[in-house]
Write a protein that holds these residues in place. Structure first.
Motif, short mmCIF file in Angstrom:
data_model
loop_
_atom_site.label_atom_id
_atom_site.label_comp_id
_atom_site.label_asym_id
_atom_site.label_seq_id
_atom_site.Cartn_x
_atom_site.Cartn_y
_atom_site.Cartn_z
N ASN A 76 27.31 82.92 49.57
CA ASN A 76 27.61 81.54 49.94
C ASN A 76 29.00 81.11 49.52
O ASN A 76 29.32 79.92 49.54
CB ASN A 76 26.54 80.59 49.39
N GLU B 121 29.61 75.86 56.34
CA GLU B 121 28.90 76.08 55.08
C GLU B 121 27.86 77.16 55.26
O GLU B 121 27.39 77.44 56.37
CB GLU B 121 28.25 74.78 54.59
N ARG B 122 27.51 77.76 54.15
CA ARG B 122 26.49 78.79 54.15
C ARG B 122 25.64 78.58 52.89
O ARG B 122 25.83 79.23 51.88
CB ARG B 122 27.10 80.18 54.15
N LYS C 264 22.66 78.75 50.40
CA LYS C 264 21.68 79.77 49.98
C LYS C 264 22.07 81.17 50.46
O LYS C 264 21.25 82.09 50.42
CB LYS C 264 20.27 79.43 50.46
N GLY C 265 23.29 81.34 50.95
CA GLY C 265 23.76 82.66 51.30
C GLY C 265 23.09 83.30 52.50
O GLY C 265 23.16 84.52 52.67
N SER D 97 24.16 79.82 58.40
CA SER D 97 25.43 79.12 58.30
C SER D 97 25.57 78.13 59.45
O SER D 97 25.00 78.34 60.53
CB SER D 97 26.59 80.12 58.37
#
Lengths: 112, 112
Positions: free
Chosen positions: B52, B68-69, B71-72, B75
């Motif tokens: 993230n 944004e991403r 929690k990895g 996105s």
């Protein structure tokens, strides 16, 4: 500056003709080189890649490419094209961050 | 294995409106990329995430684009407000770090 230049924007061939798509790159370091292909209506997909070792690399569907370091080139070849090879082809380089830098693409049209 | 998923596939908006695109990468791929492909050109990297965190956003127009991403995993890429020159295909790709990138089908944005 990092860049990739493809020699042809649009290529038209008849089936069974030989194909060579030219690609030159500019990059101040060790490069990884790729050819990606996008068939009509499909996702971009990897055709072949060069990381190190034998400069002649073979990919899917009978394609091959030769890395010539002295010429900063990575040309794509196929001895006999088929109608199903109609697609857009991208020469791509990657440096040490994994970021891909694409050429402008070559549209290949194969006539049956 | 399931591929990279993107939605929507097509979007038409008027200039000055906002728009958001969503990407779900291949499970286990830590690296996620957003590319912009303008008609007749090769894809250009907008932003690269590692889990993230942002690795490269040097070509993201930060006055109007954001990504944004959380929690990895998934996105989102947002444009606010959109301009006519933002008309393009927005591609999401994912990879295991330093390995082949897998591309989604893209979202075709038309700004009128």
């Amino acid at each position: 500056a990092q860049s990739v230049s493809q020699h042809n924007h649009h290529v038209i061939l008849s089936e069974a003709a030989s194909l060579e798509l030219g690609c030159n790159y500019s990059y101040g370091g060790t490069v990884n080189l790729f050819w990606y292909v996008q068939y009509p209506g499909q996702h971009l997909q990897l055709l072949l890649k060069y990381f190190s070792g034998d400069p002649l690399v073979k990919g899917i569907k009978g394609f091959e490419a030769e890395f010539i370091k002295s010429k900063f080139s990575f040309n794509l070849r196929k001895p006999s094209v088929q109608w199903s090879d109609t697609a857009e082809y991208f020469c791509v380089l990657s440096g040490n961050t994994g970021k891909l830098i694409f050429g402008q693409g070559t549209t290949l049209q194969v006539k049956p | 294995e399931a591929g990279v998923a993107q939605s929507p596939r097509y979007k038409i908006i008027e200039k000055r409106q906002s728009v958001a695109f969503w990407c779900n990468p291949i499970s286990g791929h830590a690296t996620l990329y957003w590319y912009q492909q303008i008609l007749g050109q090769g894809p250009k990297l907008l932003i690269q995430f590692q889990n993230n965190g942002v690795v490269d956003d040097s070509q993201l127009p930060k006055d109007r684009f954001s990504a944004e991403r959380l929690k990895g995993v998934d996105s989102t890429l947002k444009i606010q407000p959109a301009k006519l020159e933002d008309s393009a295909v927005y591609l999401c790709a994912s990879s295991i770090p330093h390995y082949e990138q897998y591309f989604g089908p893209g979202t075709r944005l038309t700004v009128t």
